[in-house]
Scaffold this motif. Structure first.
Motif, PDB file in Angstrom:
ATOM      1  N   MET A  59       0.835  -1.190   0.000  1.00  0.00           N
ATOM      2  CA  MET A  59       0.000   0.000   0.000  1.00  0.00           C
ATOM      3  C   MET A  59       0.881   1.255   0.000  1.00  0.00           C
ATOM      4  SD  MET A  59      -3.183   1.128   2.478  1.00  0.00           S
ATOM      5  CE  MET A  59      -3.692  -0.563   2.780  1.00  0.00           C
ATOM      6  N   VAL A  92       2.414   4.952  -1.106  1.00  0.00           N
ATOM      7  CA  VAL A  92       1.787   6.200  -1.535  1.00  0.00           C
ATOM      8  C   VAL A  92       1.808   6.240  -3.061  1.00  0.00           C
ATOM      9  CG1 VAL A  92       1.936   8.716  -1.484  1.00  0.00           C
ATOM     10  CG2 VAL A  92       2.499   7.383   0.568  1.00  0.00           C
ATOM     11  N   PRO A  93       0.645   6.375  -3.711  1.00  0.00           N
ATOM     12  CA  PRO A  93       0.617   6.324  -5.184  1.00  0.00           C
ATOM     13  C   PRO A  93       1.378   7.487  -5.813  1.00  0.00           C
ATOM     14  CG  PRO A  93      -1.585   5.987  -4.270  1.00  0.00           C
ATOM     15  CD  PRO A  93      -0.726   6.463  -3.149  1.00  0.00           C
ATOM     16  N   TRP A 127      -1.258   6.342 -10.437  1.00  0.00           N
ATOM     17  CA  TRP A 127      -2.605   6.827 -10.705  1.00  0.00           C
ATOM     18  C   TRP A 127      -2.997   6.552 -12.148  1.00  0.00           C
ATOM     19  CZ3 TRP A 127      -5.189   7.203  -6.581  1.00  0.00           C
ATOM     20  CH2 TRP A 127      -4.758   7.883  -5.441  1.00  0.00           C
ATOM     21  N   ALA A 131     -11.494   5.238   2.530  1.00  0.00           N
ATOM     22  CA  ALA A 131     -10.645   4.410   1.674  1.00  0.00           C
ATOM     23  C   ALA A 131     -10.847   4.725   0.207  1.00  0.00           C
ATOM     24  CB  ALA A 131     -10.933   2.927   1.920  1.00  0.00           C
ATOM     25  N   ARG A 139      -5.851   1.482  -2.037  1.00  0.00           N
ATOM     26  CA  ARG A 139      -4.698   2.265  -2.454  1.00  0.00           C
ATOM     27  C   ARG A 139      -4.386   3.399  -1.488  1.00  0.00           C
ATOM     28  NH1 ARG A 139      -3.048   0.230  -7.427  1.00  0.00           N
ATOM     29  NH2 ARG A 139      -1.141   1.297  -6.808  1.00  0.00           N
ATOM     30  N   VAL A 140      -5.412   3.915  -0.831  1.00  0.00           N
ATOM     31  CA  VAL A 140      -5.251   4.946   0.201  1.00  0.00           C
ATOM     32  C   VAL A 140      -6.262   4.652   1.299  1.00  0.00           C
ATOM     33  CG1 VAL A 140      -5.386   7.411   0.764  1.00  0.00           C
ATOM     34  CG2 VAL A 140      -4.546   6.700  -1.488  1.00  0.00           C
ATOM     35  N   ASP A 163      -7.476   6.309   5.233  1.00  0.00           N
ATOM     36  CA  ASP A 163      -7.344   7.411   6.188  1.00  0.00           C
ATOM     37  C   ASP A 163      -8.191   7.032   7.395  1.00  0.00           C
ATOM     38  OD1 ASP A 163      -6.725   9.809   7.336  1.00  0.00           O
ATOM     39  OD2 ASP A 163      -7.305  11.026   5.616  1.00  0.00           O
ATOM     40  N   PHE A 166      -6.399  12.800   3.355  1.00  0.00           N
ATOM     41  CA  PHE A 166      -6.707  12.624   1.940  1.00  0.00           C
ATOM     42  C   PHE A 166      -7.511  13.807   1.414  1.00  0.00           C
ATOM     43  CE2 PHE A 166      -9.588  11.235  -1.425  1.00  0.00           C
ATOM     44  CZ  PHE A 166      -8.678  10.760  -2.358  1.00  0.00           C
ATOM     45  N   LEU A 173      -1.637  15.370  -4.233  1.00  0.00           N
ATOM     46  CA  LEU A 173      -1.733  13.918  -4.379  1.00  0.00           C
ATOM     47  C   LEU A 173      -1.026  13.399  -5.624  1.00  0.00           C
ATOM     48  CD1 LEU A 173      -5.470  13.269  -3.369  1.00  0.00           C
ATOM     49  CD2 LEU A 173      -3.418  13.112  -1.943  1.00  0.00           C
ATOM     50  N   LYS A 211      -5.796  -0.782  10.235  1.00  0.00           N
ATOM     51  CA  LYS A 211      -4.727  -0.568   9.261  1.00  0.00           C
ATOM     52  C   LYS A 211      -4.059  -1.888   8.891  1.00  0.00           C
ATOM     53  CE  LYS A 211      -1.948   2.902  10.097  1.00  0.00           C
ATOM     54  NZ  LYS A 211      -1.093   3.836  10.869  1.00  0.00           N
TER      55      LYS A 211
END
Length: 303
Positions: free
Chosen positions: A47, A49-50, A55, A105, A114-115, A117, A135, A144, A234
């Motif tokens: 997971m 950070v993209p 993206w 999410a 992918r994200v 919070d 986010f 982002l 998490k």
């Protein structure tokens, strides 16, 4: 209670048994430490950070699998219901009479998170949940690393269009966040847009369903401290990604809870203002036009 046995050598064997109890605080510490270790060990691989390229890959997969172009992911929030913390007052308490924090999410086309919070307090209004989270701040501030506007497939005349996240009616309409057209009596092109968006948005609903089916803590109120509950959530999310990418096992969403059984994951009602800017409405109208022309699919006239 744990029993240990040891055998002493000699003319005859003797067995000595003893036992000890593990205290609640010790178990709680072990749970928190293990959950944190799982997250720290897996997050960079399963997971991360993209990046901008990540993206773009997500958008390509959404178009290929779900016929929704320029889509960066499906977003939703769930209330994670917890046992009332000691001496917390109204901190985690909401008007529904439950104690919870929020899991926000973003899910890709393959049901992977992918994200995420985690941690907005229950006393925070639904309208402030998205705006107050990391986010939401990143989306608003443009941090982002989202891709630049691109042409829709086969529709150069519409010009470059923004990449968007997709959500349900609980979320605000933004230039980079699409929600359905409101109302029940809608023109055909709006109904088609709503169907196409809802079809792609099911990825996040299914991801939450699979998560709840895989981990029993989501089948009832979570009876640990808020900090430990956040750590466990998490850990389960990153383990969800690990399992989906490393095994071929098919996992299905959880069936509805039986009567009298409280689920730890509950829907969020409204997570942002519904005052949409004209640019956001223009993007939604452009996508509606595209879905009824160059981007049409054979099965949508039945909508």
């Amino acid at each position: 209670m744990t029993d240990f046995s040891s055998h002493l050598a000699g003319d005859s064997y003797r067995t000595i048994s003893f036992s000890y109890r593990v205290g609640h605080s010790t178990v709680a510490g072990i749970v928190a430490d293990v959950a944190k270790a799982i997250w720290d060990s897996l997050v960079e691989d399963y997971m991360p950070v993209p990046t901008t390229e990540d993206w773009r890959d997500i958008a390509a997969e959404f178009y290929h699998r779900w016929n929704f172009p320029n889509c960066l992911g499906s977003i939703d929030g769930k209330h994670v219901v917890i046992q009332a913390p000691n001496n917390s007052g109204s901190l985690f308490y909401n008007y529904k009479g439950t104690f919870y924090f929020v899991l926000l999410a973003v899910v890709d086309a393959k049901y992977c998170f992918r994200v995420i919070d985690v941690g907005s307090y229950g006393k925070t209004s639904d309208g402030g949940t998205l705006a107050n989270r990391l986010f939401g701040n990143g989306l608003r501030n443009g941090t982002l690393c989202l891709p630049e506007d691109t042409l829709l497939p086969g529709a150069d005349h519409l010009g470059p269009q923004p990449h968007v996240f997709i959500a349900d009616e609980a979320f605000p309409l933004r230039r980079d966040l699409m929600r359905p057209f409101p109302g029940t009596t809608l023109p055909s092109r709006h109904r088609v847009f709503n169907y196409r968006l809802s079809r792609a948005r099911l990825t996040v609903e299914n991801a939450f369903g699979i998560l709840a089916a895989q981990w029993r803590i989501y089948r009832r109120v979570i009876g640990v401290s808020p900090a430990n509950a956040e750590a466990c959530v998490k850990a389960t999310c990153v383990l969800h990604n690990f399992l989906r990418r490393t095994t071929g096992t098919v996992r299905y969403p959880l069936t509805p809870a039986a009567d009298g059984e409280a689920s730890a994951l509950q829907n969020v009602s409204r997570v942002g203002s519904n005052n949409a800017a004209r640019e956001a409405m223009r993007v939604r109208e452009t996508l509606a036009d595209y879905f009824c022309a160059e981007g049409a699919v054979p099965w949508q006239p039945q909508v």
